[in-house]
Write a protein that holds these residues in place. Sequence first.
Motif, short mmCIF file in Angstrom:
data_model
loop_
_atom_site.label_atom_id
_atom_site.label_comp_id
_atom_site.label_asym_id
_atom_site.label_seq_id
_atom_site.Cartn_x
_atom_site.Cartn_y
_atom_site.Cartn_z
N PHE A 220 31.04 34.28 38.82
CA PHE A 220 31.64 32.98 38.48
C PHE A 220 33.14 33.11 38.23
N ALA A 221 33.54 34.15 37.49
CA ALA A 221 34.95 34.33 37.17
C ALA A 221 35.78 34.59 38.42
N THR A 222 35.23 35.39 39.33
CA THR A 222 35.94 35.68 40.57
C THR A 222 36.11 34.42 41.41
N GLY A 223 35.04 33.64 41.49
CA GLY A 223 35.12 32.39 42.23
C GLY A 223 36.15 31.42 41.65
N ASP A 224 36.24 31.38 40.33
CA ASP A 224 37.17 30.46 39.66
C ASP A 224 38.62 30.94 39.68
N TRP A 225 38.82 32.26 39.53
CA TRP A 225 40.15 32.77 39.21
C TRP A 225 40.76 33.77 40.20
N ALA A 226 39.97 34.31 41.14
CA ALA A 226 40.50 35.36 42.03
C ALA A 226 41.70 34.88 42.84
N THR A 281 33.66 48.90 36.25
CA THR A 281 34.81 49.74 35.92
C THR A 281 35.86 49.69 37.03
N THR A 282 35.41 49.76 38.28
CA THR A 282 36.35 49.71 39.41
C THR A 282 37.09 48.39 39.45
N PHE A 283 36.37 47.29 39.24
CA PHE A 283 37.02 45.98 39.24
C PHE A 283 38.05 45.90 38.12
N LEU A 284 37.66 46.34 36.94
CA LEU A 284 38.55 46.29 35.78
C LEU A 284 39.83 47.09 36.03
N ILE A 285 39.67 48.33 36.51
CA ILE A 285 40.83 49.20 36.77
C ILE A 285 41.70 48.62 37.88
N SER A 286 41.06 48.07 38.92
CA SER A 286 41.83 47.53 40.05
C SER A 286 42.70 46.35 39.62
N VAL A 287 42.20 45.54 38.68
CA VAL A 287 42.99 44.41 38.19
C VAL A 287 44.21 44.91 37.41
N ILE A 288 43.98 45.86 36.50
CA ILE A 288 45.08 46.39 35.68
C ILE A 288 46.11 47.10 36.54
N VAL A 289 45.65 48.00 37.41
CA VAL A 289 46.55 48.76 38.27
C VAL A 289 47.23 47.85 39.28
N THR A 360 41.59 32.36 27.44
CA THR A 360 42.21 33.69 27.43
C THR A 360 43.29 33.77 28.50
N ALA A 361 43.00 33.21 29.67
CA ALA A 361 43.99 33.17 30.75
C ALA A 361 45.20 32.33 30.35
N GLN A 362 44.94 31.23 29.63
CA GLN A 362 46.02 30.36 29.19
C GLN A 362 46.93 31.06 28.18
N ILE A 363 46.30 31.77 27.23
CA ILE A 363 47.06 32.40 26.14
C ILE A 363 47.72 33.69 26.59
N THR A 364 47.03 34.47 27.43
CA THR A 364 47.57 35.78 27.87
C THR A 364 47.92 35.70 29.36
N SER A 365 47.00 36.12 30.21
CA SER A 365 47.19 36.07 31.66
C SER A 365 45.83 36.07 32.33
N VAL A 366 45.79 35.70 33.61
CA VAL A 366 44.53 35.69 34.35
C VAL A 366 43.98 37.11 34.47
N GLY A 367 44.86 38.06 34.73
CA GLY A 367 44.44 39.45 34.85
C GLY A 367 43.75 39.96 33.59
N PHE A 368 44.32 39.64 32.44
CA PHE A 368 43.71 40.07 31.17
C PHE A 368 42.37 39.36 30.96
N ALA A 369 42.29 38.08 31.35
CA ALA A 369 41.05 37.33 31.18
C ALA A 369 39.93 37.90 32.04
N ILE A 371 39.23 40.86 32.54
CA ILE A 371 38.65 42.05 31.90
C ILE A 371 37.33 41.67 31.22
N ILE A 372 37.24 40.45 30.72
CA ILE A 372 36.05 40.01 29.98
C ILE A 372 34.78 40.10 30.83
N PRO A 373 34.73 39.45 32.03
CA PRO A 373 33.51 39.56 32.83
C PRO A 373 33.27 40.97 33.38
#
Length: 392
Positions: A220-226, A281-289, A360-369, A371-373
């Motif tokens: 759901f998060a990927t569909g909404d925010w990717a 883990t791969t998705f999380l790291i790929s977003v940060i990197v 979370t995306a509003q307060i910080t960033s989409v990338g940080f948000a 991380i939650i899913p």
Amino acid sequence: MNTPQRRALGALFFIYAFGLMSWIPRFPEIKKNLGVSLGEFGSLISFSALGSLVSLLSVGLLVNRFGVRKLIISSAIILFGSIMLVVHLHNTWQFLLCNIAIGIGTSAMHTSINGQALHEQGDKGENLMPRLHGLWSLGALTSAVVSGLLAGRVSLVAHVDLLCGVVFICVLLLVHRLRESLLPPNKSKEAAFSIKSVFTGFDLDWKMSVAFTFAIALEFATGDWAAIFSKEQLHMSAGVSAIPYALFVFAMIIGRLTIHKLNERWGLAFLIRRFVVTGGTTFLISVIVGVEVSKNSPLIGFVITAVGSFVGGLGASFLAPTIMDSANKRSKSSGAVVVGQLGAVNTVFIFIIKSVIAWTAQITSVGFALIIPSVMLICVAFSAQIIEEARR
């Protein structure tokens, strides 16, 4: 999928998704017809959840009482009739009511065909559900591609009306082909439907409900925010920004259509742990990197994130249908009732999670948000043993 009935059931999953997704790529034109802002349009769309919740709470019991054939046909009439109607509307109140009807039809069809799938699978120990859901994902992706190609070339009304009309005819033909194997009505007094039975018959399986929600949160998060993430934080064009989600869905199709072969070799609990930990883990790291790299090289950062989306899709691919099957085996209720109740709880949970991710995306960033899913997907590994034991 080696019998005519199962091939027809697989085609029903495909055609359902194909019709359901037909109007979504044309949202900009529908929004223009209504003359509303982006926020207003989003709010109107969200009301489909109200119809979904009502449907999920009741349709499982209706399937049990009247049989799956009547419910598939009636839900198809509501769903595809509402989608055909919605592209003609210019009034927001009419659109609101129509969108609630779409939510009712969508969840009713979902409950009915998944209830039939669980009935077909029975107690044979087969892993049929992921393959059927793989065909659903393939239908959704195919529809998105076809609708995207038709946008700007064929009018909104002609596209949606013709496609939904053809899909409805296909549903009727497939139901007729499945007539000998469809779940029959239960004529016993215990199966009688009433408003009271919707609540008194509700059996909440917390372990499966939480695992199910955590398993689909990344989808759901990927569909909404990717696409937004790729455009705003990775600095890619609007057209290219859709690629990570397309790769995510493609990976889900591959995973769902092949997981039964891997299950025979390694076992379900092992696969759940390895897939979800690796994928999350791969998705999380790929977003940060990807965010860090894109500051100097947007293309490389985007490629890193796209690869992470593909691996994340593989990790999440087979979980939802597998957990649905496990929840059914843990329950004394019929498959359709289990699917409906699981979906009803999930609708509430996902609404909360979507709100948390959005703020979370509003307060910080989409990338940080995002991380939650990712973390939620990883946490499904703790349910691996319970999920496998339920299917034995």
